[in-house]
Design a protein around this motif. Structure first.
Motif, PDB file in Angstrom:
ATOM      1  N   LEU A 196      10.323   6.374   8.786  1.00 20.82           N
ATOM      2  CA  LEU A 196       9.991   6.810   7.730  1.00 20.82           C
ATOM      3  C   LEU A 196       8.540   7.955   8.114  1.00 20.82           C
ATOM      4  N   SER A 197       8.174   8.645   7.359  1.00 21.13           N
ATOM      5  CA  SER A 197       6.766   9.679   7.257  1.00 21.13           C
ATOM      6  C   SER A 197       5.605   8.593   6.609  1.00 21.13           C
ATOM      7  N   ALA A 198       4.160   9.975   6.749  1.00 19.27           N
ATOM      8  CA  ALA A 198       3.261   8.790   5.860  1.00 19.27           C
ATOM      9  C   ALA A 198       3.412   8.486   4.443  1.00 19.27           C
ATOM     10  N   GLY A 199       3.664  10.238   4.253  1.00 20.56           N
ATOM     11  CA  GLY A 199       4.038  10.115   2.939  1.00 20.56           C
ATOM     12  C   GLY A 199       5.421   9.208   1.740  1.00 20.56           C
ATOM     13  N   GLN A 200       6.450   9.284   2.595  1.00 19.53           N
ATOM     14  CA  GLN A 200       7.274   8.513   2.283  1.00 19.53           C
ATOM     15  C   GLN A 200       7.374   7.073   1.914  1.00 19.53           C
ATOM     16  N   ALA A 201       5.859   6.834   3.428  1.00 13.68           N
ATOM     17  CA  ALA A 201       5.828   5.335   3.123  1.00 13.68           C
ATOM     18  C   ALA A 201       4.975   4.822   2.480  1.00 13.68           C
ATOM     19  N   GLN A 202       3.986   6.026   1.636  1.00 13.81           N
ATOM     20  CA  GLN A 202       2.855   5.683   0.967  1.00 13.81           C
ATOM     21  C   GLN A 202       4.073   5.750  -0.476  1.00 13.81           C
ATOM     22  N   ARG A 203       4.327   6.401  -0.435  1.00 15.68           N
ATOM     23  CA  ARG A 203       5.483   6.283  -1.915  1.00 15.68           C
ATOM     24  C   ARG A 203       5.911   5.765  -1.697  1.00 15.68           C
ATOM     25  N   ILE A 204       7.037   4.494  -1.085  1.00  9.75           N
ATOM     26  CA  ILE A 204       7.614   3.241  -0.847  1.00  9.75           C
ATOM     27  C   ILE A 204       7.002   2.330  -1.447  1.00  9.75           C
ATOM     28  N   ALA A 205       5.808   2.167  -0.980  1.00 10.17           N
ATOM     29  CA  ALA A 205       4.315   1.070  -1.004  1.00 10.17           C
ATOM     30  C   ALA A 205       4.122   1.528  -2.460  1.00 10.17           C
ATOM     31  N   LEU A 206       4.213   2.521  -3.151  1.00 13.14           N
ATOM     32  CA  LEU A 206       3.933   2.397  -4.646  1.00 13.14           C
ATOM     33  C   LEU A 206       4.666   2.118  -5.756  1.00 13.14           C
ATOM     34  N   ALA A 207       5.606   2.159  -5.092  1.00  8.46           N
ATOM     35  CA  ALA A 207       7.087   1.447  -6.540  1.00  8.46           C
ATOM     36  C   ALA A 207       6.701   0.016  -5.241  1.00  8.46           C
ATOM     37  N   ARG A 208       6.690  -0.348  -4.655  1.00  9.07           N
ATOM     38  CA  ARG A 208       6.074  -2.073  -4.226  1.00  9.07           C
ATOM     39  C   ARG A 208       5.267  -2.472  -4.752  1.00  9.07           C
ATOM     40  N   ALA A 209       4.129  -1.699  -5.063  1.00  6.73           N
ATOM     41  CA  ALA A 209       2.714  -2.169  -6.264  1.00  6.73           C
ATOM     42  C   ALA A 209       3.561  -2.244  -7.421  1.00  6.73           C
ATOM     43  N   LEU A 210       4.244  -1.312  -7.808  1.00  4.65           N
ATOM     44  CA  LEU A 210       4.629  -1.252  -9.223  1.00  4.65           C
ATOM     45  C   LEU A 210       6.022  -2.382  -9.487  1.00  4.65           C
ATOM     46  N   TYR A 211       6.444  -3.103  -8.727  1.00  2.13           N
ATOM     47  CA  TYR A 211       7.678  -3.641  -8.706  1.00  2.13           C
ATOM     48  C   TYR A 211       7.404  -4.568  -9.440  1.00  2.13           C
ATOM     49  N   GLY A 212       8.467  -4.586 -10.509  1.00  2.00           N
ATOM     50  CA  GLY A 212       7.710  -6.527 -11.608  1.00  2.00           C
ATOM     51  C   GLY A 212       6.817  -6.136 -12.757  1.00  2.00           C
ATOM     52  N   ASP A 213       6.058  -5.079 -12.823  1.00  3.45           N
ATOM     53  CA  ASP A 213       5.978  -4.598 -13.664  1.00  3.45           C
ATOM     54  C   ASP A 213       4.253  -5.456 -13.530  1.00  3.45           C
TER      55      ASP A 213
END
Length: 581
Positions: A471-488
């Motif tokens: 993944l690109s750096a931007g894609q990885a950062q956005r997926i990592a953001l989703a990881r941080a938000l997972y599970g509310d």
């Protein structure tokens, strides 16, 4: 077996004690094997003293069949003993590998990055490999040396004395090997760790090395480290190999000496011809465990050093005890006069920081580079422990939760984003085996990354590659953001979450922050750009590790960004005469 009062039990020792029954079985097998080792000596004795004088073929056939059966039994037992020792090593690994992995993860957080890295894992491999080698078998055979000596003395006292002198010489050589190999082996281990660390750092920074022409210089540094390692390893090998060669020569000389003594006794009719061969075989067998122990001494020393190092590390980092599971936090984050220093360092990075955030609040942390922003957020998520002060969720300090339980309520996006080898869905769900697809997609939508993911070749099942390299750096950062938000999670901490984002990613980040606040989460955002803090309602300004301002966003920003009016330059008065001239 209970430990003595005041003595701390070793986890490695406990793991080996759990294999007590297997060790007893190995000991019993060693007993039978060493009795069966007498087969060759007795066979030759009977051939020379019974078969040859009587010229009896049936007796010879009977002896051959009997010896063959005993040799097969010896080989089977030897094979089983080796396999059991190998299984003991595997059992030790299975019992302790989870703790070793835990120390590898926790070590940088407690002692900083100036640690052994993967050394605990290599230590466990060393111990397991030695247990699966022929070395332990030699130590099980050594106690039977007096039996062979006694039989040699039973043949004739001169044969016994010859074998005993050889045993004393080889045992002395073993002790010399122990003394001389200890320091070189330890030095080789240190040099190997230094070389491996340099190679790992170069691999992580390959782009920088190539782009700025540093690869040749780092290669020279690595070559120098590798040469030092090879030299140290060669010294250790020379000591063990040289003494091993000496031991081998001495053992062959001893065998010939026994033959010579036997021949002397036969000449003077003090022994039979069979005793010459039997005594030679028996003396060689008696000293074989010593020879084998010397041959495996390097592995033994390495395993012993690994054992002590690993035991010491596991004692320094005991497993976390069972803690009462608290209710999920829903009300506030409290930071009470927190002061921080980096793990393994004494320099204060953050001093006396205190603030409170209620549910639904969002704070943006700003300040110059080196002001302690990233250090502070590491304390907020429980990665770094304050040496003074407390971070609390609903009044409970973070250390009242186990890391696995606390992780359910925390979402963290670090400054240096790194994904793990696996699918996009696995990374978002934090590799939760029981994750539901709806929860994964909900987190992706909240992070504004769902549309980007479904356009990938395999959607949520796309492999991100090792360290997210696909993944690109931007894609990885956005997926990592989703990881941080997972599970509310209740507490969401984002450290420069827009450093690799474009305008679309910035907008998605702002929406995600506002959405999390609307459902009652506390959001902390570290940002260098104003766009990163659009979704928060409060601002905290750090400078040199201390709070300079904290309050409503508009008020604080008005103070921080208030333009300073530069004083007007002095007016230079030019006279009319001067102007005319």
């Amino acid at each position: 077996m209970a430990a003595a009062p005041g003595v701390r039990r070793s986890e490695l020792g406990d793991a080996l004690r759990a294999c007590r029954a297997a060790f007893i079985g190995v000991g019993l097998m060693s007993c039978v094997i060493n009795v069966l080792y007498l087969t060759g000596s007795i066979f030759m004795l009977e051939v020379y003293d019974r078969v040859l004088p009587s010229r009896s073929v049936p007796t010879l056939v009977g002896l051959v069949v009997l010896a063959a059966g005993l040799y097969i039994a010896q080989g089977v037992l030897d094979l089983l003993r080796g396999r059991i020792l190998g299984r003991i090593g595997t059992s030790l690994d299975e019992a302790i590998n989870a703790r070793v992995f835990d120390t590898i993860v926790r070590l940088p957080l407690l002692m900083g990055n100036r640690t052994e890295g993967l050394q605990p894992l290599r230590d466990l491999d060393n111990v397991r490999s030695f247990l699966g080698s022929q070395g332990p078998g030699a130590f099980f055979d050594l106690p039977w040396l007096p039996l062979y000596m006694a039989i040699c003395f039973a043949f004739h006292w001169l044969l016994g004395v010859t074998a005993l002198v050889g045993a004393i010489i080889l045992i002395t050589l073993t002790l010399i090997t122990e003394f001389m190999s200890r320091s070189p082996a330890k030095e080789a281990m240190t040099l190997a760790a230094r070389r491996n660390d340099l190679a790992a750092a170069s691999r992580r920074n390959a782009e920088v090395l190539v782009a700025m022409g540093m690869s040749g210089r780092l290669q020279r540094r690595w070559s120098e480290a590798n040469e030092n390692y090879l030299a140290g390893n060669q010294r250790a090998s020379d000591v063990a190999g040289g003494l091993g060669a000496v031991a081998k020569v001495l053992r062959m000389m001893l065998q010939s000496a026994v033959l010579a003594v036997g021949a002397y006794l036969v000449i003077f009719q003090e022994a039979t011809g069979g005793i010459i061969i039997a005594g030679s075989i028996l003396s060689a067998r008696a000293l074989a465990p010593i020879d084998l122990a010397i041959a495996h001494w390097k592995g033994f020393v390495a395993a012993r050093q690994s054992w002590h190092r690993l035991s010491r590390l596991l004692q320094q980092m005991p497993p976390a005890g069972t803690q009462t599971v608290l209710q999920a936090p829903t009300k506030r984050l409290s930071v009470e006069a927190v002061s921080l220093a980096a793990p393994g360092d004494q320099r204060v990075i953050v001093a006396d920081v205190a603030f409170v955030l209620e549910a639904g609040s969002g704070v943006g942390i700003i300040g110059p580079s080196g002001s302690g922003k990233s250090s502070l957020v590491r304390a907020l998520v429980g990665v770094w422990m304050p040496f003074r002060g407390k971070v609390r969720l609903d009044g409970a300090a973070l250390d009242q939760w186990s890391p696995d339980v606390l992780g359910r309520y925390v979402g963290y996006l670090p400054q240096d984003v790194e994904l793990f080898a696996g699918t996009v869905a696995q990374n978002i769900s934090r590799f939760d085996a029981g994750a539901k697809s709806d929860d994964i997609i909900a987190a992706a939508k909240e992070a504004g990354v769902h549309e980007m993911i479904i356009k990938m070749r395999e959607g949520y099942d796309t492999q991100v590659g090792e360290q997210g390299t696909a993944l690109s750096a931007g894609q990885a950062q956005r997926i990592a953001l989703a990881r941080a938000l997972y599970g509310d999670p209740f507490l969401i901490v984002l450290d420069e979450p827009n450093s690799n984002l474009d305008s679309e990613g910035d907008e998605a980040l702002t929406r995600a922050v506002r959405s999390a606040r609307e459902r009652g989460a506390v959001v902390v955002v570290v940002a260098h750009r104003p766009i990163g803090i659009e979704g928060v309602d409060q601002i905290l300004v750090l400078k040199e590790g201390r709070i300079q301002a904290f309050g409503p966003k508009e008020t604080v920003l008005a103070q921080v960004l208030q333009p300073r009016v530069a004083p007007a330059p002095p007016i230079k008065i030019v006279s009319d005469a001067g102007a005319k001239s």
